[in-house]
Every structure is written in C-alpha cells, then in structure tokens.
Scaffold this motif. Sequence first.
Motif, PDB file in Angstrom:
ATOM      1  N   PHE A 109       0.818  -1.220   0.000  1.00  0.00           N
ATOM      2  CA  PHE A 109       0.000   0.000   0.000  1.00  0.00           C
ATOM      3  C   PHE A 109       0.849   1.266   0.000  1.00  0.00           C
ATOM      4  N   LEU A 110       2.162   1.116   0.253  1.00  0.00           N
ATOM      5  CA  LEU A 110       3.076   2.257   0.279  1.00  0.00           C
ATOM      6  C   LEU A 110       3.997   2.264  -0.938  1.00  0.00           C
ATOM      7  N   ARG A 111       3.669   1.468  -1.943  1.00  0.00           N
ATOM      8  CA  ARG A 111       4.540   1.329  -3.112  1.00  0.00           C
ATOM      9  C   ARG A 111       4.542   2.614  -3.938  1.00  0.00           C
ATOM     10  N   PRO A 112       5.708   3.271  -4.096  1.00  0.00           N
ATOM     11  CA  PRO A 112       5.775   4.498  -4.910  1.00  0.00           C
ATOM     12  C   PRO A 112       5.598   4.179  -6.394  1.00  0.00           C
ATOM     13  N   LYS A 113       5.255   5.175  -7.173  1.00  0.00           N
ATOM     14  CA  LYS A 113       5.173   5.015  -8.616  1.00  0.00           C
ATOM     15  C   LYS A 113       6.567   4.797  -9.194  1.00  0.00           C
ATOM     16  N   PRO A 114       6.655   4.183 -10.387  1.00  0.00           N
ATOM     17  CA  PRO A 114       7.974   3.862 -10.949  1.00  0.00           C
ATOM     18  C   PRO A 114       8.906   5.054 -11.071  1.00  0.00           C
ATOM     19  N   GLU A 115       8.365   6.245 -11.373  1.00  0.00           N
ATOM     20  CA  GLU A 115       9.227   7.406 -11.571  1.00  0.00           C
ATOM     21  C   GLU A 115       9.596   8.116 -10.276  1.00  0.00           C
ATOM     22  N   HIS A 116       9.048   7.667  -9.158  1.00  0.00           N
ATOM     23  CA  HIS A 116       9.319   8.329  -7.881  1.00  0.00           C
ATOM     24  C   HIS A 116      10.772   8.092  -7.471  1.00  0.00           C
ATOM     25  N   LYS A 117      11.375   9.111  -6.830  1.00  0.00           N
ATOM     26  CA  LYS A 117      12.794   9.022  -6.479  1.00  0.00           C
ATOM     27  C   LYS A 117      13.072   7.945  -5.417  1.00  0.00           C
ATOM     28  N   HIS A 118      12.068   7.568  -4.643  1.00  0.00           N
ATOM     29  CA  HIS A 118      12.252   6.541  -3.614  1.00  0.00           C
ATOM     30  C   HIS A 118      11.899   5.137  -4.093  1.00  0.00           C
ATOM     31  N   ARG A 119      11.489   5.007  -5.351  1.00  0.00           N
ATOM     32  CA  ARG A 119      11.066   3.689  -5.838  1.00  0.00           C
ATOM     33  C   ARG A 119      12.221   2.687  -5.822  1.00  0.00           C
TER      34      ARG A 119
END
Length: 402
Positions: free
Chosen positions: A305-315
């Motif tokens: 549920f906390l999965r960042p989007k692919p382009e997010h810097k924390h991914r």
Amino acid sequence: MSISMMKFLNQTLCLSLVLCISMTTMSFAQTCSKYKFSSNNVFASCNDLPFLDSFLHYTYDSSTATLHIAYRHTKLTSGKWVAWAVNPTSTGMVGAQAIVAYPQSDGTVRVYTSPIRSYQTSLQEGDLSFNVSGLSATYENNEMVILASLSLAQDLGNGGTINTVWQDGSMSGNSPLPHPTSGNNVRSVSTLNVVSGVSAAAGGAGGSSKLRKRNIHGILNGVSWGIMMPVGAIIARYLRVAKSANPAWFYIHVFCQASAYIIGVAGWATGLKLGGDSPGIQYSTHRSIGIALFSLATVQVFAMFLRPKPEHKHRLYWNIYHHSIGYTLIILGVVNVFKGLDILSPKKQWKNAYTGIIVALAIVAVLLEAFTWYVVIKRRKLEESAKSAPHGASNGSRSQYA
C-alpha cells in the motif's frame, strides 16, 4: 516470448503435481500371527502395531479381568530402552502406567514399572494403578520381549477398551533419556478392545485428531510458503520481460502471493494450536522460523500500500526492500518446510517429492534467468541500433508495474 515462459511455468506446476501424486509405495513388514515365542507362550490375539517396529500379543481372561501380554520391539539396537503402557485416564503420555525394559552392560535385562506423571518424566520406578505380575523381559537378536499380566478390574471400561502407548529412547549409562518428540514417537498411541480384539489409532481408525491437525498444518504451509511463494516470485521476475505479458504478470504475481499468504496464515494458526495442545513438546527452531515468516509476510503485504510510482525518487529503495524481504521469505519458507518434514517424519517419498519440486523450480529459474538476460541484452542492442539509425525513434515505454 510470454507464451514460451508461460509454458515453462505450466510444465513446472505439472511436474510438481506428478511428483506429489506418485509418492507412496508398499513396504514389506513383519506380522505377529506366525511368531513363536522361545518360552512357548501362546496368546489368543496379536496386533501389528503401526509404529516403532512393535507387536502386541495378548490374552484376556474375563473371569479375573486379567490381561496377559507380550510386547515385542524389533530392530532394537543396544543402548536403547523400550516401554509399553496402559493409560486409564487419557490417550496420551501423561497418566500412562508403563512397563519399561532395557538391556544392561552385563547382558541382563532390567524390567520394571513406572507411572508417567508428566512430560518431563525420567521413567523412575514406581507402583502402577493396577497390579502387575509375572513381569519379565528378554533381549535377543535386537528384539526386546516384555511379558506381564495386568489386573485391570478397576481400569477397564468402555466395553473393554483401553488406551495403550508404546515408546523407545536412548540410554545414558543406566538412565533412560527422553524419547524423541517427533515422527513415529509421537504417533505410537492406540486403543485396544481386549474383548473384541479391535485395535485402532487413538482418536479413531482414521488416525488421531492431533495427527490430522499436524498433516493439515504441513500441507497448508508446504503449499503456501514452500511452493506458491517461489512460483509467485518466478512469475514476477521473468514474465514481465515479455511486453505482451504486461500488466497481466503483475496481477498474477499479486494473486499468487496473496493466496500463499492467506493459506500460510491458516497453516501458521494451526501450528499455534498444535503448540498449545502439546505444552510438553517444543520445536523451537521450527516455531521461530514460522513466526518470522508470518511477521515478514505481513509487513510485505502492508508495504504494497506504500509502493511508490515507478518514476518516484524513492522507488529504487522500495524495490530493494521488497526484493530482499521476498527472497528472505522464500528461503525461510523452504527451510521450514524441510524442518516440518523432519518433525512429521512421513514416508521418505514425501520429502523426496518436495525436494524434486524445489529442484525443478530452481532449474526453471536458472533457465529463465539465462533466457531473460538474452532477451534484455538483445532488446538493448536493438534499441541502440534504432536510436543511431536516421529518423529512428524508440517507442519502448516503461511499465508502471515494474
């Protein structure tokens, strides 16, 4: 490419099912009906006990409520003790009224009575709740034979049915050590109707309820942590290489891992119940790994549920965490399945079958890993060629599920 990889996975699952189905074989065993005692004793009935290479011969004298028995334990090495018992109060170990025997260093056999009052018993000598006469034992050719007559007038009920227990264990000098708490040593209980001669595993002819719970626990955890989790990881790692499998691979991966988690939690719960029902029996390593599996898998589920989007810097950091926990779960799951198999001690074919499944999955993973790198390298070369070509344009897009 997606069709090829799906074929690989289908073949793996089919192989697993075939290995699971072809796991039982007939084994040759001794029978008691034609056995002749060297002392010329003759008994009216006998039973081939289902565990620990043991046999019970007996005659019941209804006029005096006396049970004359001969308990035989074969394939017994030196430095071991054996015991046979009647439990007037329950079907388990505590409360059993036991007869214990073991060979001594001088070649003689010590045989005595021992009431079992707790799981931590040291099999100390003591009087039983009923009278025992004619007590003797012999040890020859790796076979222990105990002879005794039991006066069961006060302990015989339920139409002549008694609860019986039999055991073996190792010696330390002249002191019996605790018997193993796994495999056949926790299955060696039964009921015996001394009038009709009917014998059955405690809890019914189909086996004890505790044994059924153990088998259910083993199947649930073996299928979930031991098979479905690795298959789900294989799907996620290798199917997504095929662009045509996007985003189907993601939903298949989630479905497989979520199902494994739900089944695994059910298996974990049955394990807790089994532990609560057997306070004197502890499998610390198996239990600790099970708790770790449940905890890590639960964290993994909520982390989705906390999965960042692919382009997010924390991914990138989330991917490292997700993969690390996932592979840790797979390793712990497989290890704990083998731990559980050692505890249950089923027929060797079961362990061989699961080993075959894991080896098959590992081989498939290695082949798909090589195939994946081949595809990735080839695709990169094509993209580089397209970029360097006049009017070339790369139309590849990154999946939002990567």
